[in-house]
Design an enzyme around this catalytic site. Sequence first.
Site, PDB file in Angstrom:
ATOM      1  N   HIS A 170       0.845  -1.138  -0.076  1.00  0.00           N
ATOM      2  CA  HIS A 170       0.142  -0.093  -0.084  1.00  0.00           C
ATOM      3  C   HIS A 170       0.964   1.104   0.260  1.00  0.00           C
ATOM      4  CE1 HIS A 170      -4.030  -1.916   0.867  1.00  0.00           C
ATOM      5  NE2 HIS A 170      -3.062  -3.032   1.451  1.00  0.00           N
ATOM      6  N   HIS A 173      -3.636   0.880  11.957  1.00  0.00           N
ATOM      7  CA  HIS A 173      -3.430  -0.277  12.668  1.00  0.00           C
ATOM      8  C   HIS A 173      -5.121  -0.961  12.967  1.00  0.00           C
ATOM      9  CE1 HIS A 173      -2.275  -3.466  15.060  1.00  0.00           C
ATOM     10  NE2 HIS A 173      -2.121  -2.753  16.375  1.00  0.00           N
ATOM     11  N   ASN A 199     -10.330  -2.759   2.523  1.00  0.00           N
ATOM     12  CA  ASN A 199     -10.266  -2.430   1.172  1.00  0.00           C
ATOM     13  C   ASN A 199     -11.649  -2.417   0.280  1.00  0.00           C
ATOM     14  OD1 ASN A 199      -7.381  -3.086   1.318  1.00  0.00           O
ATOM     15  ND2 ASN A 199      -7.562  -5.197   1.114  1.00  0.00           N
ATOM     16  N   TYR A 239       1.078  -4.467  11.743  1.00  0.00           N
ATOM     17  CA  TYR A 239       1.245  -2.913  11.589  1.00  0.00           C
ATOM     18  C   TYR A 239       2.103  -2.405  12.484  1.00  0.00           C
ATOM     19  CZ  TYR A 239      -2.483  -4.061   8.117  1.00  0.00           C
ATOM     20  OH  TYR A 239      -3.431  -4.458   7.032  1.00  0.00           O
TER      21      TYR A 239
END
Length: 717
Positions: free
Chosen positions: A74, A338, A147, A361
């Site tokens: 990403h 996160h 997403n 994360y």
Amino acid sequence: MSENQRDGKKNDDLEAFRESPDGQYLTSNQGLRINHTDDSLKAGERGPTLLEDFHFREKIMHFDHERIPERVVHARGAAAHGVFHLYEPLTDLTKAGFLNDPSRETPVFVRFSTVVGSRGSADTARDVRGFATKFYTEEGIFDLVGNNIPIFFIQDAIKFPDLVHALKPEQHNEIPQAATAHNTAWDFFSLLPESTAMVMWIMSDRAIPRSFRMMEGFGIHTFRLVNAEGKSRFVKFHWKPLLGAHSLLWDEAQELAGRNADWHRSDLWQAIESGAYPEWEFGIQVLEEGQEFDFAFDLLDPTKLWPEELIPVRRIGKMTLNRNPDNYFAETEQVAFHPGHLVSGIDFSNDPLLQGRLFSYLDTQLTRLGGPNFAEIPINRPIAPVHNNQRDGLHRTTINTGTAPYSPNSLSGGCPMLAPENAGGFVTYPEHVEGPKTRARSESFKDYFSQATLFWKSLSPIEQEHLIAATHFELGKVTALQVRERMVEMFSYVDPELASRVAAGIGVQVPSGTPQPGVQPPSGKKTVEKSPALSLENQPSDSIATRRVAVLAAPGVDAGQVSAVKNGLTAKGAVVEVIGQRLGTIQTNNGQELEVDHSGLTVSSVMYDAVFVPDTGSADERASDGSVLQFVAQAYKHGKTIAAAGTGVALLRVAGIPGIPAPGSDGHIMDDAGVITTDGRSDMKTLVDKLTAGIAQHRHWNRNVMLVPGGVVLPVG
Ligand code: HEM
């Protein structure tokens, strides 16, 4: 930007960190005013630079360290600030404050991204889009790191490094950039049946969105909502764009990658700057704990969606993005999302993909943001107060006072104190768990294909056509024959027709014999054969807000027609731009000067949703301009609405658009599959109405067109 977008609690917090050079002297980092920054300090005009030059050293040292590692996935993204408003209290479902009080305005920061490409890659790559939302609630930060596709490739986070290594550019030559169309990606997919459903999604039009503003968002995992009585229910989170979800064609996506690699980020930026704030409704699907085993899929399996027809999405609030960041690096690059940033009232499920993300994360951000204090970076700070016994570390900015940074303590009166549950203290939902240690995968996760089939069957014929064309493109770049063969075998478990259509384009045979699709979904459980919600063709098509319309103008252009179309469509929220051969102005038929927004050299039809070709009187310089002809021909083959008047109609014919009906000499307007023509004497209001209806429809698939692999639509004959 209007000032009223610069309010709210998070904005106030950021204000303390903003710097403005307006009316200020240039200084060093120590505040010393600088009076010369163009020449280093030298021993003589032609002599060596002196070590003494503290200004040079400070300036270069800082520059040398401007870059931080890009995100491991990403990396390419764009973000915006906004607000979330709840429609009605959800106290029966959750004790989360921002989901209890509709009078609250919760600040949000949303980052959209592609997954595979590097930070400088093109926006329109075929890929999943990240849709990460940071809610700055009064009780702390809640990150929904989702997403634009409701499922994921893998069921267990331990496979994530394998997935990403396979998708990223190949290790020997770092080719290809931001693309799955290569051997290693498909080698992996073809060996991992659990990825098949997601592969179907990324081969579909969902993976090439028209805009970030026209994407759905999904939290993917099953989470829990927990109310004040401690009752827990399972939940999936959704974002529903008010503009509907819409996509590019692959042909457009590829051209845009070259013509404007920043297509999505500039679209988002411009929409917000113009006040056309992107909006999404927040949705939840809720299941009682007792319903956990009622369905033909396991609620903990992140490769499965909950069909909306079985479990409806309840729309609970609205998010509006209303302010662009002041500084890309400070905000968009340094933001740290996160999935483990939770508030009381929301909790995790045992989804093994989610569980693994909870480690990943924070861990990656330690390296990416250079130490453990990244929660202090302005964009990452909650609006809720922070008090704990964490101390020191690289780049610590908080000046902790007091004497006892440990717990329990008496010297600081026991502070900071532990919060009881009724004061907002987070209490983990006491789910009962026990079992032997094992690395096994649950049998209930092993039905890999039924939802791939569901997705395939839910698509419209044209969407299926695009999906097949996408596999021909992607697998067409896979040189390893055995990988192409294995992938066709995998598709044969989804649907025999799908497999044979894929196979036909990539030089392999469909395996003979009865396919062995592995574990079947359990019988007698709730399921659906088709889910209309999965087809983009069922998305709202009642608005042309923010749709981009090109007016192809030339000297002698009919000023009345241009202003009627411009005013009529702009009033409905569309963006209308005049394109001429060069920048400047064009003289119209009534002697006025029409301002040109873009020269034909700098734009292309792939940047517009529709085109209007007005009348230009007798001489029409456009008819011999290849870029104009290409513009309309391309708009036609991409199924876009085209309107033309007078000489504009003749131009469509020169451009090769087939079957244009002769405009009625009585001013009648003809509309054939989104090609709207008139002799130029008609009532322009009707033309604008027809244009509006055509644009709202997004594309016209009912044209006299044929499809060729790659998603390109070409006129027949
Ligand atoms: C449902 C599955 C997943 C979704 C929806 C998802 C979504 C996202 C999104 C949206 C981002 C970008 C955040 C941003 O804009 O800064 C991101 C970054 C990231 N994801 Fe995931 N991801 C998923 C699975 C995983 C898994 C399984 C792992 C690892 C085990 C993982 C590791 C990462 C890492 C390391 C980053 C970079 C974070 C950073 O540098 O700040 N993701 N993911």
